[in-house]
Design a protein around this motif. Structure first.
Motif, PDB file in Angstrom:
ATOM      1  N   ALA A 176     110.926   8.706  39.318  1.00 35.36           N
ATOM      2  CA  ALA A 176     112.133   9.233  38.665  1.00 35.36           C
ATOM      3  C   ALA A 176     112.069  10.759  38.555  1.00 35.36           C
ATOM      4  O   ALA A 176     113.100  11.429  38.530  1.00 35.36           O
ATOM      5  CB  ALA A 176     112.305   8.615  37.282  1.00 35.36           C
ATOM      6  N   PRO A 192     111.501   4.453  33.333  1.00 34.44           N
ATOM      7  CA  PRO A 192     110.937   5.808  33.304  1.00 34.44           C
ATOM      8  C   PRO A 192     111.230   6.544  32.001  1.00 34.44           C
ATOM      9  O   PRO A 192     112.348   6.470  31.476  1.00 34.44           O
ATOM     10  CB  PRO A 192     111.653   6.525  34.455  1.00 34.44           C
ATOM     11  N   LYS A 228     107.973   4.282  38.081  1.00 32.50           N
ATOM     12  CA  LYS A 228     108.521   5.121  37.021  1.00 32.50           C
ATOM     13  C   LYS A 228     108.319   6.599  37.343  1.00 32.50           C
ATOM     14  O   LYS A 228     109.182   7.422  37.049  1.00 32.50           O
ATOM     15  CB  LYS A 228     107.844   4.791  35.693  1.00 32.50           C
ATOM     16  N   TYR A 257     116.128   0.120  37.057  1.00 32.44           N
ATOM     17  CA  TYR A 257     114.682   0.362  37.089  1.00 32.44           C
ATOM     18  C   TYR A 257     113.930  -0.844  36.535  1.00 32.44           C
ATOM     19  O   TYR A 257     112.894  -1.259  37.065  1.00 32.44           O
ATOM     20  CB  TYR A 257     114.308   1.595  36.264  1.00 32.44           C
ATOM     21  N   GLU A 314     103.786   2.085  37.223  1.00 31.12           N
ATOM     22  CA  GLU A 314     103.726   3.497  36.844  1.00 31.12           C
ATOM     23  C   GLU A 314     104.224   4.385  37.991  1.00 31.12           C
ATOM     24  O   GLU A 314     104.890   5.399  37.751  1.00 31.12           O
ATOM     25  CB  GLU A 314     102.292   3.898  36.470  1.00 31.12           C
TER      26      GLU A 314
END
Lengths: 223, 221
Positions: free
Chosen positions: B160, A67, B157, B195, B154
């Motif tokens: 987060a 991220p 992510k 992650y 995506e």
């Protein structure tokens, strides 16, 4: 039920519009970093040195799979641990630039690979240097393919700049948070921020599409 | 503190955070898939008013930032009378945001199913619903699964960001540990690796497996 207050809207609007400039600056600066770094990533993957190629590939994969928010925190907080203090702006632009460089390197790679092998061979037969081949032959032909990707990620980086607010970059989201906290009103600031984003990203996305169409037509790729 | 000691002290919190992140991811992915299929199909159907609703949804969520949407869901919706638990606001915002991107994938995939398949279904006297469910959607699914693989990463992510409305996910825990210890490289670095492992060794292989299974089921393996 909460009501929309117009006088409050007009009171805070100048501040939010001012902050929009900083958002655009962050997006532009981050994009500039990403354009250069992305090209380096892409070219590094085309060198004959296997170690460099594989290492770059892994770095790109890693950056793409994690991220952006976490990367922003990482860049901002890890520096001081080793005696390197970065300002929020420097850390923010570095993080967002690195993140999008990973995406742009794929765009460049796709563009370069779309140029037929015969073009390289012809350039070689004409005794062109590698640099000249890239500049005169490959990049002009790779550009239309890469254009859509480059444009979409420009809009993408613009939409991701609010994440820089978490380390104190005074862009639009940061300003909206501050306004909201000062007045205990979040309806207007957050809604206006959303509308500003729409007002910029929709026309930009449209423009990118139009330019892609005209670029393809000019280069004779479509009728 | 050595890195092993760090892990010994904080692994519980990192694991708790990871589980919340996984849960947020699964729920957000379900919301995204549902939103994408519904709005993608509506955009293709010849129903003008509904089409306008789907277009507005897609353009708004694709045209603004996920963070703006998340804050809007969490701070503004309660003012309008809809109070959402932060956990729900989190996966709902992430899911709806990426659902808007997914809608275009659904639409594109359905449109790229060859014309002859539609005509053959019509010739066999299938009802429109039957034609969609039995002929068109299975083939569209195989076409759209590869880009959905990227979208799933995506979404992972994207989850987060829910840390910013205090959902105690992996990002949130990493930040807490950093605030308590000032061991930024260890805290954020470990979270980055977790992650990465989720994205590269869980989500991506799972989507590849799904691609193979679906391709085999319609006889294209």
């Amino acid at each position: 039920m909460f009501e929309w207050r117009w006088e409050f809207t007009f009171e805070i609007l100048p501040r939010l519009i001012g902050a929009t400039g900083k958002t655009l600056l962050a997006a532009g600066g981050g994009y500039a970093v990403a354009l250069v770094l992305g090209l380096i990533f892409a070219l590094a993957q085309r060198t004959p040195w296997r170690v460099l190629t594989v290492a770059t590939r892994e770095v790109v994969e890693f950056v793409r799979s994690t991220p952006l928010l976490l990367q922003v925190f990482f860049v901002y907080y890890v520096g001081p641990q080793f005696g390197l203090n970065l300002s929020p702006w420097t850390a923010g632009l570095a993080a967002i630039g690195l993140h999008y460089a990973a995406y742009l390197s794929e765009v460049y790679r796709g563009g370069i690979e779309s140029v037929p092998k015969g073009q390289w061979e012809a350039a070689k037969a004409l005794n062109m240097s590698t640099l000249k081949t890239y500049r005169r032959i490959v990049i002009p032909q790779a550009l239309p393919t890469a254009w859509a990707g480059l444009g979409n990620y420009l809009v993408g980086i613009f939409k991701d700049t609010p994440m820089l607010s978490v380390i104190g970059v005074g862009e639009l989201m940061h300003t909206a948070n501050a306004v909201g906290a000062e007045h205990y009103r979040y309806l207007e600031p957050y809604t206006i921020v959303g509308l500003i984003f729409l007002a910029i990203s929709l026309p930009t996305a449209w423009l990118v599409r139009q330019m892609e169409i005209s670029l393809r037509r000019r280069l004779g790729l479509t009728k | 503190m050595s890195y092993l000691e760090f892990l010994g002290n904080y692994s519980d919190r990192l694991i708790d955070g990871s589980l919340i992140t996984l849960l947020q991811f699964v729920l957000a992915a379900l919301v995204a898939v549902a939103a994408a299929i519904i709005s993608g199909l509506i955009k293709l159907a010849q129903l003008k008013p509904l089409q306008a609703v789907a277009t507005v949804y897609i353009e708004i969520f694709r045209g603004t930032s996920l963070l703006v949407q998340l804050y809007w869901f969490f701070f503004v919706l309660p003012l309008l009378g809809v109070s959402l638990e932060k956990f729900v606001a989190g996966f709902l915002a992430v899911g709806l945001c990426y659902g808007a991107y997914g809608a275009e994938l659904v639409r594109g995939a359905i449109q790229s199913v060859p014309r002859g398949q539609w005509e053959a279904a019509l010739a066999l006297n299938m009802s429109p619903a039957q034609r969609m469910w039995r002929i068109i959607l299975p083939q569209a699914l195989v076409i759209m699964l590869p880009p959905w693989g990227n979208l799933m990463v995506e979404i992972l992510k994207g989850t987060a960001l829910v840390a910013l409305i205090s959902v105690p996910d992996l990002m949130f825990e990493a930040r807490q540990i950093n605030n308590n210890t000032y061991l930024s490289a260890q805290a954020f670095g470990t979270a980055l690796v977790i992650y990465y492992i989720f994205a590269r060794f869980v989500v991506t292989p799972l989507m590849r497996w799904l691609e193979r299974v679906m391709a085999r089921r319609i006889g294209r393996a």
